[in-house]
Design an enzyme around this catalytic site. Structure first.
Site, PDB file in Angstrom:
ATOM      1  N   LEU A 209      40.720  42.615  39.243  1.00  0.00           N
ATOM      2  CA  LEU A 209      39.536  41.859  39.650  1.00  0.00           C
ATOM      3  C   LEU A 209      38.840  41.360  38.392  1.00  0.00           C
ATOM      4  O   LEU A 209      38.362  42.157  37.580  1.00  0.00           O
ATOM      5  CB  LEU A 209      38.585  42.740  40.464  1.00  0.00           C
ATOM      6  CG  LEU A 209      39.154  43.393  41.740  1.00  0.00           C
ATOM      7  CD1 LEU A 209      38.110  44.298  42.377  1.00  0.00           C
ATOM      8  CD2 LEU A 209      39.597  42.327  42.744  1.00  0.00           C
ATOM      9  N   GLU A 210      38.846  40.057  38.227  1.00  0.00           N
ATOM     10  CA  GLU A 210      38.142  39.432  37.093  1.00  0.00           C
ATOM     11  C   GLU A 210      36.843  38.874  37.655  1.00  0.00           C
ATOM     12  O   GLU A 210      36.828  37.813  38.278  1.00  0.00           O
ATOM     13  CB  GLU A 210      39.003  38.307  36.489  1.00  0.00           C
ATOM     14  CG  GLU A 210      40.327  38.771  35.888  1.00  0.00           C
ATOM     15  CD  GLU A 210      40.166  39.409  34.505  1.00  0.00           C
ATOM     16  OE1 GLU A 210      39.113  39.208  33.868  1.00  0.00           O
ATOM     17  OE2 GLU A 210      41.103  40.108  34.083  1.00  0.00           O
ATOM     18  N   LEU A 211      35.754  39.603  37.454  1.00  0.00           N
ATOM     19  CA  LEU A 211      34.496  39.257  38.134  1.00  0.00           C
ATOM     20  C   LEU A 211      33.445  38.765  37.137  1.00  0.00           C
ATOM     21  O   LEU A 211      33.775  38.450  35.993  1.00  0.00           O
ATOM     22  CB  LEU A 211      34.004  40.481  38.913  1.00  0.00           C
ATOM     23  CG  LEU A 211      35.067  41.148  39.810  1.00  0.00           C
ATOM     24  CD1 LEU A 211      34.525  42.400  40.476  1.00  0.00           C
ATOM     25  CD2 LEU A 211      35.602  40.172  40.862  1.00  0.00           C
TER      26      LEU A 211
END
Ligand code: NAD
Length: 433
Positions: A209-211
């Site tokens: 997850l690249e948030l």
């Protein structure tokens, strides 16, 4: 176009036949992708202009160049990354030979956001291909021209049972997330990240997850202020602040606040001209919803620099806000636009405590020559990654895995890490028969 279920079934069959695992197949695929991108060069620039008003220089520098760099790096190193890795075996088992075999997960899903719609779709795809997976890429619906060209380019270069693009809105994402993938790589907001992780849990699918989040920039009293001003302006106003690792707010030592603001004003003028609203190359806000969300921060605020906007053109000029504290609305959510709140300090420690109490930032930028302070901040605050005396640059290195921590994400990629993240590492201990 097949529906999600049929597409995943086709890709799984293709994967199980072993085609995509073959190293020369992967290398060939990366070369074909490179050629496809070159063929589409002008269309990519046009699409980024249409969707976000990125200038050719900005579109090339922050999207195409980065993807090509990752592609070339993968082509150069793929054989070495994919090779089995010998490791020592425990002394009590002298006949043992231990080896780690990187192997592809299988069918990967990549969901991309709109802010760097080319880079953040194709970048992860390079890792998926290099590691030997098949992949479905779902671009953002908010950048329709890039979404369409992504579909056309991939459709032209690859059979859909190997690499496919499914365009669409939330329903398309939801339909895809209902399927069982072997890996999910998501780039986008923290809220949607939670939805993705819940869906992945149903199938026990591993995720990256690249948030986002609120990334602080700190300018201490001993910093090189000219350099800090240049690098803050570049990092904050690239893509009109719609950058996941943009400095979200500025903490500046009281003694240098006025001088820094003065230098930032000059730098904005130098870089974007006297009137940024007349600059034909300044990116616009992606849509009215985001424009209105950002405008609310400007209403009744104390604009130290800038503060004007034009709704019809979705333009907001580079703006620095004073009169802000930790409780101000602008300090409660990721800004994701060309607005930089400024808080000054005499003692940095209470501010570091406040950062630590909040969700872990994706990035942090510290401007100081003081090595003790550098050590202190790095030791005290957990964040994805960042720079000392610069902004953004950590994410352009093949040798620095890029990603968040806590609410700003999990897992990382870029360079070899893009290969590793899409690989399972199968450990084998072999003994004499
Ligand atoms: P978003 O989460 O709204 O959308 C991302 C993708 O998810 C899009 O393809 C969208 O169609 C899909 N999506 C949206 N709602 C969904 C739902 N309910 N269920 C399933 N899928 C859904 O994010 P965005 O607005 O496109 O991007 C901005 C955010 O992304 C910011 O928070 C920014 O910080 C973050 N971001 C992070 C990175 C990083 O590398 N860490 C990079 C760019 C952007």
């Amino acid at each position: 176009m097949d529906n999600a279920q049929q597409l995943v079934a086709k890709q799984r069959e293709f994967f199980n036949n072993g085609y995509s695992k073959n190293i020369s197949y992967r290398i060939q695929a990366l070369k074909q992708l490179r050629q496809g991108i070159e063929n589409y060069h002008q269309r990519i620039l046009n699409a980024l202009r249409a969707d976000l008003n990125k200038s050719e220089a900005e579109a090339y520098g922050s999207e195409i160049r980065i993807v090509l760099g990752e592609l070339d790096f993968a082509l150069e190193h793929l054989e070495e990354w994919a090779a089995p890795r010998s490791v020592p075996t425990a002394a009590f088992m002298p006949d043992g030979i231990s080896t780690i075999y990187p192997e592809p997960y299988g069918v990967a899903l990549i969901i991309a956001p709109w802010n760097y719609p080319f880079q953040l779709g194709f970048g992860p795809l390079i890792g998926a291909i290099a590691a030997g997976n098949t992949a479905v890429l779902k671009p953002s619906e908010l950048t329709p021209e890039v979404s369409r060209l992504t579909y056309d380019l991939i459709h032209e270069v690859f059979p859909e049972e190997y690499i496919a693009v499914m365009e669409g809105e939330v329903e398309t994402s939801t339909a895809l997330l209902n399927e069982k993938f072997d890996y999910i790589f998501f780039t986008g907001s923290t809220g949607v990240g939670r939805i993705v992780m819940k869906a992945a849990a149903e199938h026990l699918t591993p995720v990256t997850l690249e948030l986002g989040g609120k990334s602080p920039a700190i300018v201490h009293h001993d910093a090189d202020l000219q350099l800090a001003a240049q690098r803050l302006v570049r990092g904050k106003f690239l893509n009109a602040g719609q950058t996941c690792v943009a400095p979200d707010y500025l903490l500046v030592h009281k003694d240098v606040r006025d001088e820094l603001l003065h230098l930032i004003r000059d730098e904005i003028q130098d870089k974007f001209g006297d009137d940024v609203l007349q600059n034909a190359d300044f990116p616009h806000i992606v849509n009215t919803r985001n424009f209105d969300r950002l405008s609310a921060f400007l209403e009744g605020s104390d604009a130290l620099i800038g503060g004007r906007s034009v709704r019809e053109q979705l333009l907001i000029e580079p703006t620095l806000l004073g009169g802000v504290d930790w409780n101000s609305p602008v300090m409660q959510e990721e800004i994701f636009g060309p607005i930089l709140p400024v808080i000054s300090y005499t003692d940095l420690n209470p501010l570091l405590d406040e950062i630590v109490r909040r969700p872990k930032p994706l990035a942090l930028y510290l401007f100081t020559e003081d090595e003790e302070l550098q050590k202190h901040v790095l030791g005290k605050v957990s964040f994805g990654g960042g720079c000392i005396n610069d902004t953004l640059s950590h994410m352009t290195s093949h040798y620095l895995p890029f990603g968040g921590v806590g609410e700003s994400g999990m897992g990382s990629y870029h360079g070899q890490q893009s290969f590793e993240v899409f690989s399972h590492h199968k450990s084998i201990l072999k003994r004499q028969a």
